[in-house]
Design an enzyme around this catalytic site. Structure first.
Site, PDB file in Angstrom:
ATOM      1  N   GLY A 123      29.665  46.078  37.057  1.00 26.60           N
ATOM      2  CA  GLY A 123      29.483  45.575  35.703  1.00 26.60           C
ATOM      3  C   GLY A 123      28.774  44.246  35.714  1.00 26.60           C
ATOM      4  O   GLY A 123      28.606  43.629  36.766  1.00 26.60           O
ATOM      5  N   PRO A 124      28.359  43.777  34.549  1.00 26.66           N
ATOM      6  CA  PRO A 124      27.631  42.509  34.470  1.00 26.66           C
ATOM      7  C   PRO A 124      28.515  41.322  34.879  1.00 26.66           C
ATOM      8  O   PRO A 124      29.730  41.475  34.974  1.00 26.66           O
ATOM      9  CB  PRO A 124      27.246  42.407  32.999  1.00 26.66           C
ATOM     10  CG  PRO A 124      28.078  43.389  32.284  1.00 26.66           C
ATOM     11  CD  PRO A 124      28.493  44.436  33.247  1.00 26.66           C
ATOM     12  N   PRO A 125      27.917  40.183  35.125  1.00 24.76           N
ATOM     13  CA  PRO A 125      28.698  39.024  35.586  1.00 24.76           C
ATOM     14  C   PRO A 125      29.697  38.577  34.516  1.00 24.76           C
ATOM     15  O   PRO A 125      29.443  38.742  33.328  1.00 24.76           O
ATOM     16  CB  PRO A 125      27.648  37.930  35.787  1.00 24.76           C
ATOM     17  CG  PRO A 125      26.331  38.605  35.732  1.00 24.76           C
ATOM     18  CD  PRO A 125      26.491  39.878  34.997  1.00 24.76           C
ATOM     19  N   GLY A 126      30.798  38.040  34.979  1.00 22.38           N
ATOM     20  CA  GLY A 126      31.741  37.408  34.067  1.00 22.38           C
ATOM     21  C   GLY A 126      32.657  38.360  33.330  1.00 22.38           C
ATOM     22  O   GLY A 126      33.308  37.975  32.367  1.00 22.38           O
ATOM     23  N   VAL A 127      32.718  39.624  33.768  1.00 21.69           N
ATOM     24  CA  VAL A 127      33.607  40.553  33.072  1.00 21.69           C
ATOM     25  C   VAL A 127      34.962  40.659  33.766  1.00 21.69           C
ATOM     26  O   VAL A 127      35.805  41.438  33.364  1.00 21.69           O
ATOM     27  CB  VAL A 127      32.982  41.958  32.935  1.00 21.69           C
ATOM     28  CG1 VAL A 127      31.805  41.913  31.991  1.00 21.69           C
ATOM     29  CG2 VAL A 127      32.593  42.519  34.284  1.00 21.69           C
ATOM     30  N   GLY A 128      35.140  39.913  34.839  1.00 23.53           N
ATOM     31  CA  GLY A 128      36.463  39.855  35.464  1.00 23.53           C
ATOM     32  C   GLY A 128      36.602  40.698  36.720  1.00 23.53           C
ATOM     33  O   GLY A 128      37.718  40.982  37.154  1.00 23.53           O
ATOM     34  N   LYS A 129      35.508  41.059  37.335  1.00 23.79           N
ATOM     35  CA  LYS A 129      35.585  41.899  38.540  1.00 23.79           C
ATOM     36  C   LYS A 129      36.327  41.169  39.651  1.00 23.79           C
ATOM     37  O   LYS A 129      37.261  41.690  40.251  1.00 23.79           O
ATOM     38  CB  LYS A 129      34.172  42.278  38.998  1.00 23.79           C
ATOM     39  CG  LYS A 129      33.394  43.065  37.969  1.00 23.79           C
ATOM     40  CD  LYS A 129      32.051  43.521  38.475  1.00 23.79           C
ATOM     41  CE  LYS A 129      31.112  42.361  38.804  1.00 23.79           C
ATOM     42  NZ  LYS A 129      30.699  41.571  37.626  1.00 23.79           N
ATOM     43  N   THR A 130      35.875  39.942  39.929  1.00 30.71           N
ATOM     44  CA  THR A 130      36.512  39.190  41.002  1.00 30.71           C
ATOM     45  C   THR A 130      37.938  38.824  40.643  1.00 30.71           C
ATOM     46  O   THR A 130      38.851  38.902  41.466  1.00 30.71           O
ATOM     47  CB  THR A 130      35.728  37.898  41.276  1.00 30.71           C
ATOM     48  OG1 THR A 130      34.355  38.212  41.307  1.00 30.71           O
ATOM     49  CG2 THR A 130      36.142  37.285  42.586  1.00 30.71           C
ATOM     50  N   SER A 179      13.398  53.624  28.989  1.00 30.14           N
ATOM     51  CA  SER A 179      14.184  53.761  27.768  1.00 30.14           C
ATOM     52  C   SER A 179      13.595  53.022  26.570  1.00 30.14           C
ATOM     53  O   SER A 179      14.119  53.094  25.472  1.00 30.14           O
ATOM     54  CB  SER A 179      15.623  53.311  28.015  1.00 30.14           C
ATOM     55  OG  SER A 179      15.649  51.919  28.206  1.00 30.14           O
ATOM     56  N   LYS A 237      24.146  48.249  26.042  1.00 28.32           N
ATOM     57  CA  LYS A 237      23.083  48.155  25.037  1.00 28.32           C
ATOM     58  C   LYS A 237      23.652  48.025  23.632  1.00 28.32           C
ATOM     59  O   LYS A 237      23.172  47.216  22.832  1.00 28.32           O
ATOM     60  CB  LYS A 237      22.179  49.386  25.134  1.00 28.32           C
ATOM     61  CG  LYS A 237      21.312  49.358  26.395  1.00 28.32           C
ATOM     62  CD  LYS A 237      20.501  50.615  26.518  1.00 28.32           C
ATOM     63  CE  LYS A 237      19.501  50.492  27.662  1.00 28.32           C
ATOM     64  NZ  LYS A 237      18.755  51.735  27.865  1.00 28.32           N
TER      65      LYS A 237
END
Ligand code: ADP
Length: 823
Positions: free
Chosen positions: A386-393, A716, A759
């Site tokens: 997912g994009p940065p800052g979504v809480g993966k880490t 797209s 999107k």
């Protein structure tokens, strides 16, 4: 020379009369010769001018001397033979008398109790032996005295000086030579005499002395002595040098030994001595006490042995010690871990993260399987995409907290070299283990939660493929014996819980993707961000900055302003940063107000929408639609970027020309191709769309996508490009509140796309109302956040005609027709 030796050397001789050659008859004329009793000496030479005491055992020589003592001059003839030749004189073997002997005078002859006699012999001069006159009871031989002729001349003097110098040198080397003896040598003025005297020195052995004795020419004799002295001096010097060298080496190590001893004593006096003065022993002890498998200990002990052999100060020692440091500080042993509690884990995940229900569910399922199946099950590695800052880490961190394990994170972004994962062999200068082992050492645990960030950014080039090393790390079948090049021995990674993260799925190498269970995290809506900020980010940052809840409150409107005008992102990383920035500024005021000497001031702050700019400066992004009004030739598309989704406008401008197509704005190949396809589609449909068929021959078409610094690619944008083209050529404006995404075929069919969630979120963020999407993606609508589904009118389409019906506003008079400047 010891008396014992002298005594042993004097041998009574018993040679049968007939056996001796050259026996003289007593009545032969004397020929100025002398008839003298013969004394045979073994392994010793008495030179003329020498006086020597001897102890003589009974035998022929004894009887010869007894006889001489009674004669007028007390004189005997001495001959000198090898020890083994003495026997010959006793046996019946015929003996050949040597050619030269020394006439000596007995200065004393005293019979002792034990049957021997003590004598003093003084060498007088050489004599040539002519033959024997009598054999029993002792030898008597006839000999002719030989005297040195006079010598002189420069050369002889030079030779004499040289020999005297050699004597000095010898004395220097040997020391302990009485000064008188040296002076005596210096006073000698005849070459032969000098040669005879120096022969007595320790440089000469029996053979040398005999040779000097047998040389009758005095100068030649001195030369021989000179030669022997030179050879011996050379040897002495060489020996001295060797001794010096050895001494230096010994001195150095002795010095070190003494210093170390002193240090040890001082340490002990200071009470710092922990009985571990020998570092080698200390290492051995540490290794034996280490909690590690046998193969690790034996490898370590082997290295200690090498270290001991090479010495602590050898150049190799540093390398070996660093290696031992790694071996002894890695966590090899078993670590106790309680049962995984799913309920506890769920609590922790909910405590740390808002929403993300699906993701949390997947994590809990994963943990449940691990709990039940343990290591038996080849559970795949979780990979959050997912994009940065979504809480993966931070999800990884929560898993660690839930399981009460250590947490490590390593970014693989830009790793191109296998050695970064697996380390360098020890033969490299400055070699180190790879990142995986480094991480393990840093947390001192072999069962941490290990987050591998950015697996989509691992590269491959000539330095080897890091992917294969990563596969070994992540594969549960192989990672129990993970081999790091530096360690050389396997390390068990099977207890580590690996979690991978990536921004995008496509770049992750296939084999790696197959090992992982992909969990996509799309991005947050404004409402979700607000909840995250209020429930998590603000309390967290307040705490980090040492602020109490009542000291800082941030209203929801202020947070919305932060979201809309200070950030533009799919995640909440920048939002958190802005909140941190607010906290910092408030913390400073609170801290300053409490200091003595200041006037004080407020210590609690409530930040509302209107205060944000005061703290953070003017807004950074304009919130709202991309365009201010409906425009001709400009359509709004949405792009899927690594940072989530973003809206983009596509501008088309036809200018007078000969049918060229110009594309600007850093478009990738795929996007260029879809622009060409769009043009072809419009030409193909020109009549139906109400466009003059000659239009294309008379115009050049320029397509531009602003924000030229950002590379854009992908198919797209097809329907957006086509819409903008048609708008420009027909003069019909495009609705500014409509955004669209979809690939288009040459015949106007709309095909599916990826990243719908990102999107639509981006469109939602930008205040779009209507969103056109390919029919193929209609099935994904259910996965979109409820807020997005409610706020946006989502219209699935399957053809370009449908797109145009929605996107093109009916031409209105307040929109100026496209101005077509002359090229
Ligand atoms: P990523 O690894 O995806 O780039 P991070 O894990 O670094 O993002 O998250 C950035 C920050 O946002 C962290 O402080 C994290 O705790 C916070 N965060 C992200 N998502 C959530 C959420 N759903 N709930 C609470 N905090 C969140």
């Amino acid at each position: 020379m010891s008396t014992n030796k002298r005594r042993a050397s004097v041998e009574p001789t018993t040679i049968p009369e007939e056996a001796l050659p050259g026996i003289l008859q007593p009545d032969e004329p004397l020929l100025e010769g002398r008839d003298l009793p013969l004394v045979v000496l073994g392994e010793m030479v008495i030179m003329p001018h020498m006086t020597i005491p001897l102890q003589v055992p009974p035998g022929k020589s004894y009887r010869a001397m007894e006889q001489a003592w009674q004669e007028d001059h007390h004189e005997v003839l001495l001959i000198f033979v090898r020890e083994y030749e003495l026997d010959g004189y006793k046996s019946s073997n015929p003996q050949k008398l040597p050619p030269i002997g020394v006439i000596a005078r007995l200065d004393e002859f005293a019979k002792l109790q034990d049957g021997t006699a003590r004598v003093i012999l003084e060498g007088l001069h050489r004599a040539e032996i002519q033959g024997s006159l009598q054999i029993t009871p002792f030898y008597r031989v006839r000999c002719i005295p030989v005297f040195d002729p006079e010598t002189g001349g420069m050369e002889v003097h030079a030779l004499m000086d040289t020999v005297k110098q050699q004597v000095d040198e010898f004395v220097d080397h040997l020391g302990e030579v009485p000064q008188e003896a040296v002076q005596f040598v210096h006073r000698i003025d005849r070459a032969g005499h000098l040669a005879d005297i120096v022969t007595w020195g320790p440089a000469f052995d029996f053979k040398d002395r005999l040779e000097v004795l047998n040389t009758l020419d005095p100068v030649e004799r001195l030369r021989k002595a000179h030669f022997v002295l030179a050879r011996q001096l050379e040897l002495l010097k060489l020996r001295a040098k060797i001794q010096q060298d050895t001494k230096e080496v010994l001195d150095q190590s002795q010095r070190e030994y003494f210093l170390r001893e002193q240090m040890r004593v001082i340490r002990r006096e200071l009470g710092e001595d922990d009985d571990s003065d020998d570092p080698i022993d200390e290492l051995r002890r540490k290794i034996n006490e280490m909690e590690a498998p046998e193969y690790v200990k034996s490898q370590a002990l082997h290295e200690v042995k090498r270290l001991a052999q090479q010495g602590m100060n050898s150049p190799e020692a540093g390398v070996i010690r660093t290696y031992l440091d790694w071996l002894t500080n890695l966590p090899w042993g078993e670590e106790p871990h309680g049962e995984i509690s799913i309920i506890e884990a769920q609590k922790v995940l909910d405590e740390d993260h808002y929403g993300l229900e699906k993701v949390k569910e997947r994590i809990l399922e994963y943990l449940a399987v691990r709990k039940l199946a343990g290591n038996k099950m080849r559970s795949p590695i979780l990979c959050f995409v997912g994009p940065p800052g979504v809480g993966k880490t931070s999800l990884g961190r929560s898993v660690a907290r839930a399981l009460d394990r250590q947490f490590i994170r390593t970014s693989l972004g830009g790793v191109r070299d296998e050695a970064e994962i697996r380390g360098h062999r020890r033969t490299y200068i400055g070699a180190m283990p790879g990142r995986i082992i480094q991480g393990i050492k840093s947390v001192k645990s072999n069962s941490p939660v290990y987050v591998l960030d950015e697996v989509d950014k691992v590269g491959t080039d000539f330095r080897g493929d890091p992917t294969s090393a990563l596969l070994e790390v992540l594969d549960p079948e192989q990672n129990s014996t993970f081999s790091d090049h530096y360690l050389e021995i396997p390390f068990d990674l099977s207890k580590v819980i690996f979690i991978a993260t990536a921004n995008q799925l496509e770049p992750i190498p296939g084999p790696l993707r197959d090992r992982m269970e992909i969990i996509e995290i799309g991005g947050y809506t404004e409402d979700e961000k607000l909840e995250i900020a209020r429930g998590f980010l603000i309390p967290k940052q307040r705490e980090f900055h040492g602020l109490e809840a009542e000291q800082l409150t941030i209203s929801s409107d202020a947070v919305i302003k932060l979201i809309r005008e200070y950030t533009r992102e799919a995640g909440v990383r920048n939002l958190e940063r802005e909140i941190a920035s607010l906290c910092r500024k408030v913390a400073r005021k609170v801290a300053a107000a409490s200091e003595p000497g200041t006037e004080g001031g407020p210590t609690s702050f409530a930040i509302d929408e209107s205060d944000v700019a005061t703290y953070l400066g003017p807004e950074r992004f304009t919130f709202g639609l991309a365009e201010e009004r409906d425009e001709i030739g400009v359509a709004t598309g949405v792009a899927w970027t690594t940072a989530g989704g973003d809206i983009l406008s596509i501008e088309v401008l036809p200018v007078k020309g000969k049918g060229g197509l110009q594309l600007t704005g850093q478009l990738g190949d795929v996007m260029k191709e879809s622009a060409q396809a769009a043009v072809s589609y419009v030409r193909y449909r020109a009549t139906e769309l109400g466009i003059d068929p000659n239009y294309f021959e008379e115009h050049n078409i320029h397509i531009h996508i602003p924000e030229g610094a950002v590379p854009k690619d992908g198919p797209s944008a097809g329907i957006t490009l086509t819409t903008a083209l048609i708008s420009a050529m027909t003069g019909k404006p495009v609705r500014r509140d409509v955004a669209m995404t979809g690939e288009v075929t040459l015949r106007g069919k709309v095909l599916g796309i990826g990243g719908l969630k990102e999107k639509t979120l981006a469109a939602h963020r930008a205040g779009i109302r209507t969103f056109i999407l390919p029919k193929e993606n209609a099935k994904d609508i259910i996965d979109l956040p409820a807020k997005v589904r409610n706020d946006l009118t989502l219209i699935p389409v399957s053809s370009m005609d449908e797109v145009l019906k929605i996107a093109l506003a009916s031409a209105s008079s307040d929109v100026p027709a496209v101005a077509v400047p002359v090229a």
